[in-house]
Design a protein around this motif. Structure first.
Motif, PDB file in Angstrom:
ATOM      1  N   ALA B  57      60.656  39.656  -6.881  1.00  0.00           N
ATOM      2  CA  ALA B  57      60.137  38.559  -6.050  1.00  0.00           C
ATOM      3  C   ALA B  57      59.033  39.047  -5.118  1.00  0.00           C
ATOM      4  CB  ALA B  57      61.293  37.935  -5.250  1.00  0.00           C
ATOM      5  N   VAL B  58      59.261  40.201  -4.488  1.00  0.00           N
ATOM      6  CA  VAL B  58      58.249  40.726  -3.568  1.00  0.00           C
ATOM      7  C   VAL B  58      56.993  41.163  -4.330  1.00  0.00           C
ATOM      8  CG1 VAL B  58      57.752  42.502  -1.839  1.00  0.00           C
ATOM      9  CG2 VAL B  58      60.002  41.409  -1.887  1.00  0.00           C
ATOM     10  N   CYS B  59      57.180  41.787  -5.473  1.00  0.00           N
ATOM     11  CA  CYS B  59      56.030  42.205  -6.279  1.00  0.00           C
ATOM     12  C   CYS B  59      55.223  40.984  -6.743  1.00  0.00           C
ATOM     13  CB  CYS B  59      56.487  43.027  -7.479  1.00  0.00           C
ATOM     14  SG  CYS B  59      56.972  44.706  -7.042  1.00  0.00           S
ATOM     15  N   ALA B  60      55.939  39.907  -7.154  1.00  0.00           N
ATOM     16  CA  ALA B  60      55.232  38.703  -7.594  1.00  0.00           C
ATOM     17  C   ALA B  60      54.421  38.118  -6.442  1.00  0.00           C
ATOM     18  CB  ALA B  60      56.236  37.665  -8.116  1.00  0.00           C
ATOM     19  N   GLU B  61      55.023  38.146  -5.263  1.00  0.00           N
ATOM     20  CA  GLU B  61      54.346  37.583  -4.089  1.00  0.00           C
ATOM     21  C   GLU B  61      53.083  38.377  -3.751  1.00  0.00           C
ATOM     22  OE1 GLU B  61      57.138  37.233  -0.855  1.00  0.00           O
ATOM     23  OE2 GLU B  61      55.490  37.074   0.598  1.00  0.00           O
ATOM     24  N   HIS B  62      53.160  39.684  -3.931  1.00  0.00           N
ATOM     25  CA  HIS B  62      52.036  40.552  -3.536  1.00  0.00           C
ATOM     26  C   HIS B  62      51.182  41.004  -4.718  1.00  0.00           C
ATOM     27  CE1 HIS B  62      54.568  40.750   0.069  1.00  0.00           C
ATOM     28  NE2 HIS B  62      53.476  41.118   0.728  1.00  0.00           N
ATOM     29  N   GLY B  63      51.500  40.528  -5.928  1.00  0.00           N
ATOM     30  CA  GLY B  63      50.700  40.930  -7.087  1.00  0.00           C
ATOM     31  C   GLY B  63      50.793  42.410  -7.418  1.00  0.00           C
ATOM     32  N   VAL B  64      51.953  42.978  -7.177  1.00  0.00           N
ATOM     33  CA  VAL B  64      52.154  44.408  -7.441  1.00  0.00           C
ATOM     34  C   VAL B  64      52.837  44.588  -8.799  1.00  0.00           C
ATOM     35  CG1 VAL B  64      53.426  46.463  -6.676  1.00  0.00           C
ATOM     36  CG2 VAL B  64      52.291  44.988  -5.001  1.00  0.00           C
ATOM     37  N   PRO B  65      52.295  45.445  -9.661  1.00  0.00           N
ATOM     38  CA  PRO B  65      52.921  45.650 -10.977  1.00  0.00           C
ATOM     39  C   PRO B  65      54.301  46.286 -10.865  1.00  0.00           C
ATOM     40  CG  PRO B  65      50.697  46.597 -10.900  1.00  0.00           C
ATOM     41  CD  PRO B  65      51.066  46.225  -9.491  1.00  0.00           C
ATOM     42  N   VAL B  66      55.197  45.864 -11.754  1.00  0.00           N
ATOM     43  CA  VAL B  66      56.538  46.435 -11.847  1.00  0.00           C
ATOM     44  C   VAL B  66      56.638  47.188 -13.173  1.00  0.00           C
ATOM     45  CG1 VAL B  66      59.015  45.939 -11.986  1.00  0.00           C
ATOM     46  CG2 VAL B  66      57.520  44.503 -10.563  1.00  0.00           C
ATOM     47  N   VAL B  67      56.958  48.481 -13.113  1.00  0.00           N
ATOM     48  CA  VAL B  67      57.150  49.273 -14.333  1.00  0.00           C
ATOM     49  C   VAL B  67      58.618  49.684 -14.391  1.00  0.00           C
ATOM     50  CG1 VAL B  67      56.503  51.353 -15.595  1.00  0.00           C
ATOM     51  CG2 VAL B  67      54.773  50.112 -14.251  1.00  0.00           C
ATOM     52  N   PRO B  68      59.406  48.978 -15.239  1.00  0.00           N
ATOM     53  CA  PRO B  68      60.825  49.329 -15.336  1.00  0.00           C
ATOM     54  C   PRO B  68      60.994  50.597 -16.155  1.00  0.00           C
ATOM     55  CG  PRO B  68      60.327  47.194 -16.399  1.00  0.00           C
ATOM     56  CD  PRO B  68      59.038  47.876 -16.140  1.00  0.00           C
ATOM     57  N   ARG B  69      62.032  51.357 -15.847  1.00  0.00           N
ATOM     58  CA  ARG B  69      62.312  52.535 -16.662  1.00  0.00           C
ATOM     59  C   ARG B  69      63.799  52.852 -16.664  1.00  0.00           C
ATOM     60  NH1 ARG B  69      59.693  57.677 -15.731  1.00  0.00           N
ATOM     61  NH2 ARG B  69      61.703  58.662 -15.995  1.00  0.00           N
ATOM     62  N   GLY B  70      64.237  53.421 -17.779  1.00  0.00           N
ATOM     63  CA  GLY B  70      65.611  53.891 -17.899  1.00  0.00           C
ATOM     64  C   GLY B  70      65.619  55.390 -17.695  1.00  0.00           C
ATOM     65  N   ALA B  71      65.847  56.135 -18.789  1.00  0.00           N
ATOM     66  CA  ALA B  71      65.903  57.590 -18.677  1.00  0.00           C
ATOM     67  C   ALA B  71      64.536  58.243 -18.903  1.00  0.00           C
ATOM     68  CB  ALA B  71      66.909  58.148 -19.681  1.00  0.00           C
TER      69      ALA B  71
END
Lengths: 457, 457
Positions: B57-71
């Motif tokens: 939600a915060v990233c969407a609001e600020h236009g910040v990319p989200v890079v998910p990662r597991g191991a």
């Protein structure tokens, strides 16, 4: 509209465009009872991908809805005409383009009938598993559009599990190939999988590549007679919990047995209130052990009689009775066929809820079920011309849907949503998930022409 | 940016937000050689779906990319940091929420390691089949995001075939459940399947429901030694064409055998240039017959030696060598690992093309393959510090991709696209199909924050 038809006639062979209202109306609906039916502007019997491409392009240009259809054996109104639409029949695109033994795949046009493909594969020692009850009539294109199931699903999965690739006409008339011919592949989104089960709302499927299996070992049949639906449901839950993998596990209740007897005089209803029919196709001793285990579990669940069939003709007759159930029941009145699916262990509870809905609404409900999948087909029978019974039937229908959702199940195991279950879909899915559907639909159907209003309205 | 971090700190526990550049940089890449790596603004180690929801939600609001990662065991750069992004690690969400014997399913948080789940299932007599070589380290969330494969795929399919449902955080922070707990279901589009293999570009997976199988019968191992890759490829094509269903069918070439010998002194390379390792898990006599048939087909294809292993320890050692191949090869230099998949019958031809690419570019290429699937992992070895070899390696890489496409194959069998194969994806897919990808991406990621630029640029 006449502009539109004029343009269509310049692009599609004249003998493939039908505007005779009588012919059009014979293509205007599927097998759904009481789903709304509109008046189509034209029927096009597509003969090629090029025909489909042209129809879609002209419809996109003129904002005319396209309603694709195969054999019209659906039961939710998904193929029903919309006002002013083009009914786009794929039934004459019947070529089996390729059966490839080495790659174990087949490439077919959408109008190929399921049983025809299965027979052609069998002649090469190959097997196309998906086997909806409509297999003698329904087409592969329709099977893919609805992600059809069948008896084999309990062990071998549904149509989706066999679709490697589709050719489809999408957007404003683009011909695309989605999926692959290889055993594996992760190049991009699974747009092929997205098309499967999308009921014509994202494009028109013009070719299908399906995965095949090798011919399987002969099956053994196990039969169980039960006094109550709950006992039969317990037997199914025990088979699943024991980790057995029957190749079919079907339930048929007294209403169905009596209807089949009345029609074909098979003498089924004298012996059982509820019949479970199971099969095992494990080879050799493992299959013997699996069949014996099922007999034992049926007995433990309270079967009044349970045995392995020693007579293959007798076994085939029992499965034939199961397949004939819908036609036998149709002789009793109009049918409203449910298709809920619940977690397998909750089958007894769901069967109780169906019985309660029948009692509460003074309605006759016959039960047929792909029991091993937890997929029930309660069939609500409405005597001809009895409008009050129809109202009660629709209330029972809604109660069954609500019951399935309450048990963590789904309103649609294998028949799709079409028109009849749109409200149920909204009950089952969160608004955020419905919004995702709309977003995908709008993104892939920018002209808004592909079976608009179906599935999620 | 500091606004953004301030807001994040009001919503996510402080100990889960990391801004130390050294720690961040240790999370900034996966196992891909030479894929570009940006500088992340922060690392968040999510502890719950709520944490993920707040980050998105915060990233969407600020236009910040989200890079998910597991191991971080991917090999295509899919988890590599983008400039200014939040690296969203799911590795501490490690709860196995449920293992349900009756329904044969498990519900897990995304950070559960594959082998941990497999072990937990085994203790209940259940089996989670997907077994990527990274199984000791890789997480189920990462496996689902990349649709990971493995050795079992040849008979039991890929991760996609086992994902019944996901919980995901999508859009601007909506938490949705996609899919179902039932054996079958066709309620709406297969959005769950769309998430599988989407490499974090459509949302962040916060829970996974997987289908399980019952424990299987003990396997038999069949070993074949071959002089040439082509002979081994012929053996594989014969096994497939005969309709056999091995539960594993792996190929390892001389380069790998020598590397494993140099590391572990197993004495493998003295006997064979190319090794085929097959398994059969059919029960009883059918399994005996299948194993014998494979020995015979290996011999017909020109095996210099072929036999069923009579010693399970020896058989396990051979499979261990196959699993160790990547680590053994890493001792020789940097590795560029390919992942092409071709129609099974074209495996010999594709192996020839790999050899030709090696020769033409004066490059050493080791071959490991899930041969039964036509899924090759040519591993290009670049001696440390040899920049000229690196240029030649990249040319060989491109030639192998082009070869796979020319043979009707795919550039990505099971590793995904990430950053490294984006150009290959454009070569494989039609522009109209790429356009469909963009349309779906834009529809489901309106803020443009989910792993932007990955997969299709």
């Amino acid at each position: 509209m006449s502009d539109f038809l004029d343009k269509l006639r310049t692009l599609v062979p004249a003998d493939r465009i039908v505007t005779d209202p009588d012919v059009i109306s014979s293509y205007a609906r599927d097998q759904a009872a009481w789903a709304p039916v509109g008046t189509a502007a034209a029927l096009v019997r597509a003969g090629s991908t090029e025909d489909v491409r042209n129809v879609v392009a002209v419809c996109a240009e003129h904002g005319v809805p396209v309603v694709p259809r195969g054999a019209g054996t659906g039961v939710c109104g998904g193929a029903n005409a919309l006002d002013g639409c083009v009914l786009l029949s794929l039934e004459t695109m019947t070529e089996i383009v390729e059966i490839n033994e080495a790659e174990r795949l087949a490439v077919v046009q959408p109008g190929v009938v399921n049983d025809v493909l299965r027979q052609a594969c069998a002649e090469r020692g190959l097997w196309y598993p998906p086997d909806p009850s409509s297999a003698p009539w329904s087409t592969i294109g329709g099977n893919v559009a609805t992600n059809a199931g069948g008896l084999c699903c309990v062990k071998y999965g549904v149509t989706r599990d066999y679709v490697l690739a589709v050719e489809a006409v999408v957007g404003r008339g683009e011909v695309v190939r989605l999926g692959r011919r290889t055993a594996k592949g992760v190049a991009g989104y699974d747009l092929c999988g997205l098309m499967v089960g999308s009921e014509g709302t994202l494009g028109v499927i013009t070719e299908v590549t399906v995965r095949l299996r090798g011919a399987r070992a002969p099956e053994r049949t196990i039969v169980g007679y039960f006094d109550t639906l709950q006992d039969a449901g317990e037997a199914v839950a025990k088979v699943t919990a024991a980790g057995l993998m029957p190749s079919a596990l079907e339930l048929v209740d007294r209403h169905v047995l009596e209807a089949v007897d009345a029609w074909r005089n098979m003498g089924l209803s004298a012996d059982a209130n509820v019949l479970l029919l199971a099969r095992s196709d494990q080879p050799g001793e493992a299959g013997e052990a699996e069949a014996d285990a099922m007999v034992r579990l049926f007995e433990e669940a309270g079967a009044t009689w349970s045995a392995r069939s020693t007579d293959e003709d007798e076994a085939e007759a029992l499965f034939a009775a199961r397949r004939l159930s819908h036609q036998a029941l149709e002789r009793l009145g109009s049918l409203l066929t449910e298709d809920v699916c619940v977690p397998r262990g909750l089958l007894p509870e769901m069967l109780s809820r169906v019985e309660a809905a029948a009692a509460e609404n003074d309605t006759r409900i016959a039960n047929v079920a792909h029991a091993g999948d937890g997929n029930l087909h309660p069939v609500i029978i409405i005597p001809p011309g009895d409008d009050a019974a129809r109202v009660r039937a629709e209330r029972a229908f809604d109660q069954i849907i609500a019951g399935a959702i309450a048990l963590g199940g789904t309103i649609a195991g294998e028949h799709g949503i079409g028109l009849l279950k749109r409200r149920g879909l909204r009950d089952e899915l969160d608004p955020a998930v419905i919004a995702m559907h709309h977003a995908v639909k709008n993104a892939l159907d920018p002209a808004g022409i592909f079976n608009p209003g179906k599935v999620f309205g």
